[in-house]
Design a protein around this motif. Sequence first.
Motif, mmCIF file in Angstrom:
data_model
loop_
_atom_site.group_PDB
_atom_site.id
_atom_site.type_symbol
_atom_site.label_atom_id
_atom_site.label_comp_id
_atom_site.label_asym_id
_atom_site.label_seq_id
_atom_site.Cartn_x
_atom_site.Cartn_y
_atom_site.Cartn_z
ATOM 1 N N GLY B 93 1.432 -1.025 -0.087
ATOM 2 C CA GLY B 93 0.222 -0.414 -0.065
ATOM 3 C C GLY B 93 0.998 1.382 -0.193
ATOM 4 O O GLY B 93 2.079 1.153 0.118
ATOM 5 N N ILE B 94 0.035 2.071 0.156
ATOM 6 C CA ILE B 94 1.386 3.751 0.039
ATOM 7 C C ILE B 94 1.086 4.179 1.378
ATOM 8 O O ILE B 94 -0.047 4.641 1.482
ATOM 9 N N HIS B 95 2.007 4.346 1.655
ATOM 10 C CA HIS B 95 3.012 5.196 3.162
ATOM 11 C C HIS B 95 3.766 6.026 3.270
ATOM 12 O O HIS B 95 4.996 5.971 2.572
ATOM 13 N N LYS B 96 3.074 7.048 3.567
ATOM 14 C CA LYS B 96 4.374 8.304 3.598
ATOM 15 C C LYS B 96 5.431 7.963 4.949
ATOM 16 O O LYS B 96 5.938 7.501 5.568
ATOM 17 N N GLY B 97 6.705 8.926 3.958
ATOM 18 C CA GLY B 97 7.401 8.980 4.751
ATOM 19 C C GLY B 97 7.719 9.286 5.421
ATOM 20 O O GLY B 97 6.736 10.687 5.697
ATOM 21 N N LEU B 98 9.396 10.354 5.378
ATOM 22 C CA LEU B 98 10.122 11.566 6.179
ATOM 23 C C LEU B 98 9.632 12.515 5.290
ATOM 24 O O LEU B 98 9.551 13.746 5.413
ATOM 25 N N ASP B 99 10.207 12.800 3.757
ATOM 26 C CA ASP B 99 9.648 13.228 3.038
ATOM 27 C C ASP B 99 10.821 14.497 2.947
ATOM 28 O O ASP B 99 10.481 15.529 2.245
ATOM 29 N N ILE B 100 12.168 14.459 3.506
ATOM 30 C CA ILE B 100 12.416 15.140 3.730
ATOM 31 C C ILE B 100 13.326 15.185 1.836
ATOM 32 O O ILE B 100 14.280 16.013 1.817
ATOM 33 N N ILE B 101 13.394 14.365 1.265
ATOM 34 C CA ILE B 101 13.689 13.915 -0.190
ATOM 35 C C ILE B 101 12.713 13.511 -0.800
ATOM 36 O O ILE B 101 12.228 12.564 -0.928
ATOM 37 N N LYS B 102 12.389 14.502 -1.814
ATOM 38 C CA LYS B 102 10.981 14.366 -2.683
ATOM 39 C C LYS B 102 11.405 12.891 -3.370
ATOM 40 O O LYS B 102 12.497 13.041 -4.166
ATOM 41 N N GLY B 103 10.708 12.372 -3.484
ATOM 42 C CA GLY B 103 10.472 11.101 -4.588
ATOM 43 C C GLY B 103 9.977 9.708 -3.074
ATOM 44 O O GLY B 103 8.853 9.885 -2.935
ATOM 45 N N ARG B 104 9.569 8.356 -4.616
ATOM 46 C CA ARG B 104 9.523 7.696 -4.029
ATOM 47 C C ARG B 104 9.982 6.518 -3.929
ATOM 48 O O ARG B 104 11.147 6.288 -4.529
ATOM 49 N N VAL B 105 9.578 4.962 -2.986
ATOM 50 C CA VAL B 105 10.140 3.561 -3.298
ATOM 51 C C VAL B 105 9.222 2.982 -3.308
ATOM 52 O O VAL B 105 8.038 2.994 -3.641
ATOM 53 N N VAL B 106 9.821 2.180 -4.892
ATOM 54 C CA VAL B 106 9.204 1.432 -5.766
ATOM 55 C C VAL B 106 9.400 0.165 -5.804
ATOM 56 O O VAL B 106 11.282 -0.649 -4.602
ATOM 57 N N ARG B 107 8.842 -0.812 -5.902
ATOM 58 C CA ARG B 107 9.168 -2.339 -6.100
ATOM 59 C C ARG B 107 9.748 -2.776 -7.431
ATOM 60 O O ARG B 107 9.709 -2.242 -8.391
ATOM 61 N N PHE B 108 11.202 -3.361 -6.833
ATOM 62 C CA PHE B 108 11.689 -4.302 -8.898
ATOM 63 C C PHE B 108 10.722 -4.573 -8.929
ATOM 64 O O PHE B 108 9.637 -5.747 -8.479
ATOM 65 N N ASP B 109 9.940 -4.665 -10.225
ATOM 66 C CA ASP B 109 9.626 -5.786 -11.423
ATOM 67 C C ASP B 109 9.539 -6.176 -12.273
ATOM 68 O O ASP B 109 10.196 -5.508 -13.700
ATOM 69 N N PHE B 110 9.585 -7.360 -12.782
ATOM 70 C CA PHE B 110 10.634 -7.564 -13.478
ATOM 71 C C PHE B 110 9.365 -9.429 -14.333
ATOM 72 O O PHE B 110 9.873 -9.573 -14.820
ATOM 73 N N SER B 111 8.539 -9.254 -13.670
ATOM 74 C CA SER B 111 7.277 -10.063 -14.484
ATOM 75 C C SER B 111 7.233 -9.501 -15.389
ATOM 76 O O SER B 111 6.603 -10.635 -16.188
ATOM 77 N N ASN B 112 7.432 -8.661 -16.342
ATOM 78 C CA ASN B 112 7.591 -8.335 -17.897
ATOM 79 C C ASN B 112 8.161 -9.476 -18.337
ATOM 80 O O ASN B 112 7.471 -9.724 -19.868
#
Lengths: 274, 208
Positions: B93-112
């Motif tokens: 799910g989407i969870h808020k972080g400390l927001d000190i660095i703008k950006g996202r944390v995403v999963r490795f997705d090699f399903s393709n």
Amino acid sequence: MLTKRIIPCLDVKDGRVVKGVSFIKLRDAGDPVECAIVYEEQGADELVFLDITASHENRKIIINVVERTAAHVSMPLTVGGGIRTLDDIRELLNAGADKVSINTAAVDNPEFVKEASLKFGSQCIVVAIDAKRRSATWTPGDVSEIDTFKFFAPSSVVPEWDIYTHGGRINREIDVIEWAKRVEELGAGEILLTSMDRDGTKEGYDVDLIYEVSTKVNIPVIASGGAGEIDHLYFALTEGKADAALAASIFHFGELTIPETKRFLKEKGINVRM
Amino acid sequence: MIAIIDYDMGNLRSVQKGFERVGHKCIITRNPKDILDASHVVLPGVGAFKDCMENLQNYGLIEPILNVINDGKPFLGICLGLQLLFTESEEFGIHKGLDIIKGRVVRFDFSNIEGSDDIIKVPHMGWNNIKILQDAPLLKDIPDNSYFYFVHSYYVVPEDEDVIATKTDYGIEFTSSIWKDNIFACQFHPEKSQKMGSMILKNFGDLK
């Protein structure tokens, strides 16, 4: 690029390395900490301690060994053997282990794998699988005939493996592929896969087994059981598609050093960390 | 004194031992005062992103962290300690972080690329090399392409590419460390990365 890992494994009983490490002059070849330091200096990628202490009261000794090891080496350390509860895991991680390897307790209670990975993170939960070929009618080709070795049995005989627990004594009658997929779903971060047919034989890893499991799951697989020559590691990592190769006696008795092994693999085009 | 923030997420002893091996003293603490008084602050962490944020919140550690970062103290994030600095994570799910660095944390997705024998495994586990994009102070004396130990399933994607200190190739090229002012944070584990890792810990402790 991610490198293939070379992992020495030390059997530890009552705080002492079983048989010891004899390739180098150590003050105390039975001290797991001294052995760990030597392997770190050689550039081992990780280290595994398998605690085979039988008596319950002596089980605390491994905690002390792990603490002392973690104080001296800075490579990932996995500890397995007799882990049954979340408290067992917590104690080992707090002592400085990076991963724990669970075998019998996982088969007895698969939910334990799930609880452990939710609690401590998948990255530190390794499930150790001991597998043995179901039928004794066909055994894998000897590595000396590797050129003709297709890593599959003749098409009429598809190899299958059962998983064993209690140090390989009890057949749980569960198919190894099914179990490997299951532990991945339960949250295991890695599989340590040992061939009971090959363990201790020095005839080479069961490459069929390694291949079958490694290509059916999306988590890393460590090949174990049977390493006797440098080629064996090569085949486990190439034909077997293992992510890492574990070995014990060939490293402990100086038949091979880690740097030698890595140089050989690198020359053969395998990406290893020098 | 280096303060290693203890919020019940992972193996802090190995980080402490790592610093001790290179001659830097440190304490493991969750006391906000210790953290504010420290000369250097380390945020380690393994586990799930959401649990980490909740623990930081419950132990009242978010404010001290923001304070020391704003004060310009040398700050080191390791593994989840890197990811927590970001705006949000998509782990469970989407969870808020400390927001000190703008950006996202995403999963490795090699399903393709499934169906191939050469599966790219997740977690990304083992030794991989770093491509140095910026001469961050913590990378002093570290040769380009040095190997470090990784174990993670998620990676950071900063909005501002100028913060990227190193990249690493695992199916894709991902950000393996960031550097912004007094903050350095890495996805790999310097405390588990033998000589090169020790160098990073030493460089951090040496910062004035």
